[in-house]
Design an enzyme around this catalytic site. Structure first.
Site, PDB file in Angstrom:
ATOM      1  N   PRO A  20       0.824  -1.207   0.000  1.00 17.78           N
ATOM      2  CA  PRO A  20       0.000   0.000   0.000  1.00 17.78           C
ATOM      3  C   PRO A  20       0.862   1.263   0.000  1.00 17.78           C
ATOM      4  O   PRO A  20       1.927   1.279   0.620  1.00 17.78           O
ATOM      5  CB  PRO A  20      -0.776  -0.103   1.321  1.00 17.78           C
ATOM      6  CG  PRO A  20       0.164  -0.825   2.228  1.00 17.78           C
ATOM      7  CD  PRO A  20       0.900  -1.810   1.346  1.00 17.78           C
ATOM      8  N   GLY A  21       0.428   2.275  -0.692  1.00 16.15           N
ATOM      9  CA  GLY A  21       1.113   3.563  -0.667  1.00 16.15           C
ATOM     10  C   GLY A  21       0.134   4.638  -0.238  1.00 16.15           C
ATOM     11  O   GLY A  21       0.108   5.101   0.898  1.00 16.15           O
ATOM     12  N   ARG A  22      -0.730   4.983  -1.167  1.00 13.06           N
ATOM     13  CA  ARG A  22      -1.701   6.061  -0.969  1.00 13.06           C
ATOM     14  C   ARG A  22      -2.534   5.898   0.318  1.00 13.06           C
ATOM     15  O   ARG A  22      -2.748   6.865   1.043  1.00 13.06           O
ATOM     16  CB  ARG A  22      -2.650   6.079  -2.166  1.00 13.06           C
ATOM     17  CG  ARG A  22      -3.633   7.220  -2.168  1.00 13.06           C
ATOM     18  CD  ARG A  22      -4.716   6.999  -3.251  1.00 13.06           C
ATOM     19  NE  ARG A  22      -4.207   6.471  -4.487  1.00 13.06           N
ATOM     20  CZ  ARG A  22      -3.899   7.202  -5.560  1.00 13.06           C
ATOM     21  NH1 ARG A  22      -4.087   8.496  -5.545  1.00 13.06           N
ATOM     22  NH2 ARG A  22      -3.438   6.621  -6.658  1.00 13.06           N
ATOM     23  N   ARG A  74      -1.560  16.205  -9.417  1.00 15.97           N
ATOM     24  CA  ARG A  74      -2.684  15.267  -9.593  1.00 15.97           C
ATOM     25  C   ARG A  74      -3.896  15.867 -10.308  1.00 15.97           C
ATOM     26  O   ARG A  74      -4.457  15.238 -11.206  1.00 15.97           O
ATOM     27  CB  ARG A  74      -3.078  14.635  -8.260  1.00 15.97           C
ATOM     28  CG  ARG A  74      -1.930  13.885  -7.572  1.00 15.97           C
ATOM     29  CD  ARG A  74      -2.385  12.957  -6.461  1.00 15.97           C
ATOM     30  NE  ARG A  74      -3.097  11.830  -6.996  1.00 15.97           N
ATOM     31  CZ  ARG A  74      -4.408  11.696  -7.013  1.00 15.97           C
ATOM     32  NH1 ARG A  74      -5.168  12.628  -6.475  1.00 15.97           N
ATOM     33  NH2 ARG A  74      -4.963  10.647  -7.550  1.00 15.97           N
ATOM     34  N   CYS A 101       2.343  28.777 -16.231  1.00 13.79           N
ATOM     35  CA  CYS A 101       1.788  29.223 -17.507  1.00 13.79           C
ATOM     36  C   CYS A 101       1.172  28.070 -18.293  1.00 13.79           C
ATOM     37  O   CYS A 101       1.664  27.691 -19.365  1.00 13.79           O
ATOM     38  CB  CYS A 101       2.891  29.877 -18.325  1.00 13.79           C
ATOM     39  SG  CYS A 101       3.584  31.238 -17.424  1.00 13.79           S
ATOM     40  N   GLU A 102       0.141  27.485 -17.756  1.00 13.97           N
ATOM     41  CA  GLU A 102      -0.616  26.436 -18.447  1.00 13.97           C
ATOM     42  C   GLU A 102      -2.043  26.500 -17.925  1.00 13.97           C
ATOM     43  O   GLU A 102      -2.249  26.654 -16.714  1.00 13.97           O
ATOM     44  CB  GLU A 102      -0.060  25.045 -18.103  1.00 13.97           C
ATOM     45  CG  GLU A 102       1.368  24.837 -18.482  1.00 13.97           C
ATOM     46  CD  GLU A 102       1.639  23.445 -19.036  1.00 13.97           C
ATOM     47  OE1 GLU A 102       0.685  22.758 -19.443  1.00 13.97           O
ATOM     48  OE2 GLU A 102       2.819  23.082 -19.061  1.00 13.97           O
ATOM     49  N   TYR A 146       1.693  10.929  -3.535  1.00 16.10           N
ATOM     50  CA  TYR A 146       1.850  11.396  -4.921  1.00 16.10           C
ATOM     51  C   TYR A 146       1.715  12.919  -5.016  1.00 16.10           C
ATOM     52  O   TYR A 146       1.224  13.446  -6.008  1.00 16.10           O
ATOM     53  CB  TYR A 146       0.861  10.674  -5.850  1.00 16.10           C
ATOM     54  CG  TYR A 146       0.958   9.172  -5.728  1.00 16.10           C
ATOM     55  CD1 TYR A 146       2.107   8.516  -6.143  1.00 16.10           C
ATOM     56  CD2 TYR A 146      -0.068   8.411  -5.170  1.00 16.10           C
ATOM     57  CE1 TYR A 146       2.232   7.142  -6.010  1.00 16.10           C
ATOM     58  CE2 TYR A 146       0.048   7.035  -5.025  1.00 16.10           C
ATOM     59  CZ  TYR A 146       1.199   6.406  -5.445  1.00 16.10           C
ATOM     60  OH  TYR A 146       1.328   5.048  -5.303  1.00 16.10           O
TER      61      TYR A 146
END
Ligand code: LLP
Length: 441
Positions: free
Chosen positions: A301-303, A339, A371-372, A400
């Site tokens: 597991p990570g998240r 994300r 700038c996006e 993440y």
């Protein structure tokens, strides 16, 4: 909003509003977001924004909850380092007996720096391990290599032979199971680059067991990330169980099943039902098909361990309106937390200081300075009216978040602090421009 956040079962102790002591009159009462015992404005005064803040007790609590959910199966939790690879967080988990899932020589090095002794609880995953990385992992005493192709198998055999050792191997099989998640983080279908198709696995295991420098010990699977319906896990593990029976009949000694990671978290508040419950139903789905096999289960597991334990704190710099569309321009950007831009991911955003009264809401886009047009944290989000200079907390940013941060637009990456009760530790200094330029001189 305040009451809801205070009562969230998935957030103990973590991020909570507490009443600020300053107001005398009821209508002036303020609620201030705290991480454990620390008021976030206090952290910001000292360390600035954008700032990643993590709750150590919440990370430990979630690790313990996950571990408890699997108490009926012999198992090792191998926290997936990619979710948040900060050394202090790795050390925190290592001290509790946690193992680690790494996907690069760099992540392995982090684990060894955090705790040398953790090497024997490391699984090495990833579709493109280099020979140098495999050699380093063999020297460190890695518990298991999750191999993803025949070519990689022979490369590993060669590295192990050179060191006169035997590499412990599992094949990562691709079970061809669909998981409901974002296409970029779904991995269990045959069209994905990951693993070997499960129907070819038997032949490959036969070849692997012929190599003297390999020790075939397990089967591994990982179907994707941020999966909230546990049924696909059960389906994948049922296919793995079937394979294990066949392999044992063929004479292989399969001791480990690595079930990968992927348990999702509820980014949206109404979906939250409490981590103990989610972990328990995940554990049931994973372990049920393996019941009669008597294997040692590995989990990556990570998240689900670190996600809700972190928030990104940012300052609202400017309010602006373009033809009636309202924007809050904040000092964090897509380079700090990618994300929303990359997966259209939803992160709850809350004001750090919340008025007592139920003030009316306004609909805004929360955007960064990059700038996006993809540089946003929320679109058409209802928030109470937020003034310039005030602070916002972008929640569930522990996984993440910083791990995917970049220097796009030559922006320095945020500092990270770890809170535990009343104590605060800077676990990563804010980057300086000189840090960025150094390699170019
Ligand atoms: N094991 C393997 C082999 C993995 O590839 C991953 C994640 C994990 C374990 C941990 O999965 P978790 O429990 O954290 O879901 N950047 C994306 C997520 C990428 C996941 C990659 N692999 C995001 O922000 O949603």
């Amino acid at each position: 909003m305040i009451r809801r956040i205070q009562s969230l079962p998935g957030r103990p102790p973590g991020f909570l509003y507490r009443e600020s002591k300053q107001g005398i009159f009821r209508h002036k009462r303020k609620f201030v977001l705290h991480c454990d015992e620390i008021a976030l404005p206090k952290l910001v005064a000292k360390y600035g924004t954008p700032l990643y803040v993590y709750s150590a007790p919440m990370i430990c609590e979630r690790y313990a909850t996950f571990d408890r959910a699997f108490r009926e199966s012999p198992h090792t939790i191998c926290y997936s380092v990619k979710a948040n690879s900060n050394l202090s967080i790795l050390r925190l988990l290592a001290r509790r007996g946690c193992g680690f899932d790494v996907v690069s020589g760099g992540e392995l090095e982090r684990v060894l720096m955090a705790d040398r002794k953790a090497a024997h609880k490391v699984v090495f995953s990833g579709v493109g391990k280099t020979r140098e990385e495999m050699t380093a992992a063999l020297k460190a005493g890695t518990m298991l290599f999750n191999v993803e192709s025949e070519s990689e198998l022979w490369a590993l055999a060669e590295c192990a032979a050179r060191l006169r050792t035997r590499a412990p191997v599992a094949l990562r099989v691709n079970p061809d199971v669909a998981a409901q998640t974002h296409p970029y983080i779904s991995t269990g279908l045959h069209k994905h680059k990951f693993g070997v198709p499960i129907r070819y696995a038997r032949a490959l295991y036969a070849k692997a067991s012929g190599a003297k420098s390999l020790r075939v010990v397990g089967v591994s699977v990982h179907i994707g990330s941020q999966i909230t319906d546990v049924a696909p896990f059960g389906e994948a593990l049922a296919r793995v169980a079937e394979l294990v029976r066949v392999l044992r009949d063929d004479g292989h000694r399969i001791e480990y099943i690595d079930a990968g990671g992927g348990l999702g978290i509820a980014y949206k508040e109404p979906e939250r039902s409490g981590f103990a419950k989610d972990a328990a139903s995940y554990a049931r789905a994973v372990s049920e098909p393996l019941r009669a096999l008597g294997v040692h289960l590995l989990l990556e597991p990570g998240r689900s361990i670190v996600g809700p334990a972190g928030a990104l704190i940012t300052t609202v710099m400017y309010r602006k309106a373009n033809d009636g569309k309202r924007f809050l321009v904040v000092d964090a950007a897509m380079n700090d937390l990618i994300r929303p831009a990359l997966y259209s991911a939803y992160h709850e955003i809350v004001p750090v200081t919340y008025p007592d009264s139920d003030a009316k809401v306004e609909v805004v886009d929360v955007v960064g300075p990059v700038c996006e047009s993809g540089d946003f944290f929320a679109r058409d989000r209802e928030l109470p009216p937020i003034e310039e200079e005030s602070l916002l907390a972008i929640l569930d940013a522990g996984a993440y978040g910083m791990a995917l941060a970049s220097n796009y637009n030559t922006r320095t990456r945020p500092a990270e602090v770890l809170v535990s009760g009343k104590s605060v530790k800077v676990i990563r200094k804010r980057e300086r421009l000189a840090d960025l330029m150094r390699a170019e001189m």
